[in-house]
Design an enzyme around this catalytic site. Structure first.
Site, mmCIF file in Angstrom:
data_model
loop_
_atom_site.group_PDB
_atom_site.id
_atom_site.type_symbol
_atom_site.label_atom_id
_atom_site.label_comp_id
_atom_site.label_asym_id
_atom_site.label_seq_id
_atom_site.Cartn_x
_atom_site.Cartn_y
_atom_site.Cartn_z
ATOM 1 C CE LYS A 121 -1.602 3.019 2.598
ATOM 2 N NZ LYS A 121 -1.433 4.114 1.399
ATOM 3 C CB CYS A 134 12.372 8.990 8.899
ATOM 4 S SG CYS A 134 13.197 8.054 8.416
#
Length: 515
Positions: A191, A299
């Site tokens: 996904k 990140c």
């Protein structure tokens, strides 16, 4: 990182015919979703609608998982060499299509073209590692552990695995996930981020072209409902996630409560210590690149710099270096800082800058509302620098995920290490110094998973595992590298003894020992 869309303004009814639609991949076929909920994919530099992506229906998620479950029956039996050759072909196709992939990524995500190529290349390294699966998926053997008894282990695939990926690395992070899962004999349901799935889908097309059989790799799109369906589905055995701490915690809890393996790489607040003896020009360049590259949407971005002792005098130099960076659309030559991914991200980052001022931090460089000729509608925020930042300020406590650098101060290395270790996150950290003693002290005493010594973004190459820690990670095993082989396989231990006609029987043995 990316969050799941909630606002009605972020989703639409079924798309108009004149805008391309992103397809689902189910059992080797790219199919049009029957969903009634769609989202625009928007170029963040121009606000042009590039395509629309569906939020898959429950039946479509079930079909993707069912295709993976059926394909697993034969894929798990496929020779390991045959699997490896697919990924040898796949890495070749990625290299041949690098320019096209980077252009798609830049259009939908906003990164500069060179940074987009870097995104793809770091994923390509994992594909290359997957092609060496024959050397990685090895068991152990102990011969004659008892009289005529041998013990050995097999690393066997789990079944259908799933991956949920964020907007900020739409090439690299999907390539962290499905190649290693598939190379170890599993099938996969991916996904991608609903904000920028187009480059992911092009990579998926190339994977099929490389020879991945129908059903081995499947793709569904969507938001919270699709994520929950993946976490709940009884035929999904493991879930890998990269994204925000809030969503990652939800995914980990939901998946593990459903009996699945889960690994979740989540939010961060990465610090770097600058010692007074650091090489000044190299350090300034490294900090600027790590803090403002990709518009701070990494990140592993360097968002807090702790200036130690006399290095606190470097604030004007850091500001001057940040001012040299060019802001603009990722397609323009010489651009260093592209747009934020969405209008929502733009509003959030600007709001946090305002909050930093309100909390008493010193705004040394204000990147709000930069002038970008020809791209006036873009989501641009320029390099922004705060000094005097302390714990308790929102810009310190929260992950900003924008081109905002927070400068803190410490009298010595002990104070700086203590500050970093008090932070809840543990994704990455760095020190800039020319002292081997200081570097060794830092690497031993710092409580963060990934450490850089004069390296601002210490993301390891695929020979090693991504090893974020503490509040930045849930799950014992990281993505790619040796750890992910263990994540995507289960160890089966076999103890065997063979008898022939000359073997002397010792009668019934009712003890637990092997004799």
């Amino acid at each position: 990182m990316s969050a799941l869309p909630k606002s009605p303004s972020e989703i639409q009814a079924r798309p108009l015919a004149d805008v391309p639609t992103v397809k689902l991949l189910i059992n080797g076929e790219f199919v049009e979703s029957q969903s009634t909920v769609w989202r625009d994919i928007v170029n963040p530099a121009t606000q042009e609608v590039l395509a629309r992506v569906p939020f898959a229906t429950p039946a479509e998620v079930d079909a993707a998982v069912a295709a993976g479950k059926e394909a697993f029956k034969t894929w798990r039996k496929t020779a390991i060499g045959a699997r490896a050759r697919i990924f040898l072909k796949y890495q070749q196709l990625i290299r041949e299509n690098m320019a096209e992939l980077a252009a798609i990524l830049t259009a939908e995500q906003g990164k500069t073209l060179p940074d987009a190529e870097g995104d793809i290349f770091r994923g390509l390294e994992v594909v290359e590692h997957a092609s060496a699966i024959g050397n990685l998926q090895l068991g152990e053997l102990a011969n004659n552990v008892a009289g005529g008894v041998d013990t050995y282990t097999l690393l066997q695939p789990l079944g259908v695995c799933a991956g949920i990926t964020p907007f900020n690395f739409p090439a690299m992070i999907p390539l962290w996930m499905f190649p290693m899962a598939i190379a170890t004999g599993n099938t996969f349901v991916l996904k991608p981020s609903e904000q920028d799935p187009m480059v992911t889908m092009r990579l998926v097309e190339l994977a099929l072209q490389a020879g991945i059989p129908p059903g081995v790799l499947n793709v569904v799109h969507g938001g919270e409902d699709v994520v929950n369906a993946i976490c709940d589905h009884p035929d999904v055995k493991a879930v890998s996630f990269v994204g925000s701490t809030k969503v990652g915690t939800h995914v980990y809890n939901r998946a593990t409560q459903a009996g699945k393996r889960a690994q979740c790489m989540m939010g961060a607040k990465n610090h770097a210590i600058v010692m007074p003896d650091a090489n000044k020009e190299q350090t300034l360049n490294a900090i600027a690149g790590a803090a403002f590259g990709a518009a701070g949407q990494r990140c592993m971005a360097l968002s807090v710099v702790v200036l130690v002792g006399e290095a606190q005098q470097w604030v004007p130099d850091l500001v001057a270096k940040a001012k040299t960076l060019k802001i603009g659309a990722g397609t323009e030559k010489g651009v260093d800082v592209g747009p934020l991914v969405s209008c929502a991200a733009y509003d959030r980052v600007n709001g946090l800058i305002e909050r930093g001022v309100a909390d008493g931090a010193m705004l040394e460089l204000d990147g709000r509302q930069p002038r970008v000729p020809g791209f006036e509608k873009g989501n641009f925020v320029g390099p922004t620098v705060f000094s005097g930042v302390k714990p308790g300020m929102v810009i310190y406590d929260q992950e900003i995920f924008g081109p905002v650098l927070c400068l803190a101060a410490a009298d010595n290395i002990d104070e700086a290490i203590e500050l970093i270790n008090r932070n809840v996150n543990g994704n990455g950290t760095a020190i800039f110094t020319q002292s081997g003693a200081a570097a060794r002290r830092f690497q031993e005493d710092i409580d963060v998973g990934q450490v850089g010594i004069n390296v601002p973004i210490p993301v390891p190459v695929p020979l090693f595992s991504f090893s974020g820690s503490r509040g930045s990670k849930l799950g014992d095993l990281g993505p790619y590298g040796k750890q992910v082989i263990l994540f995507y396989t289960q160890t089966k231990t076999i103890t065997q003894r063979w008898f022939d006609d000359s073997t002397v029987s010792h009668g019934v043995n009712t003890t637990i020992s092997l004799k």
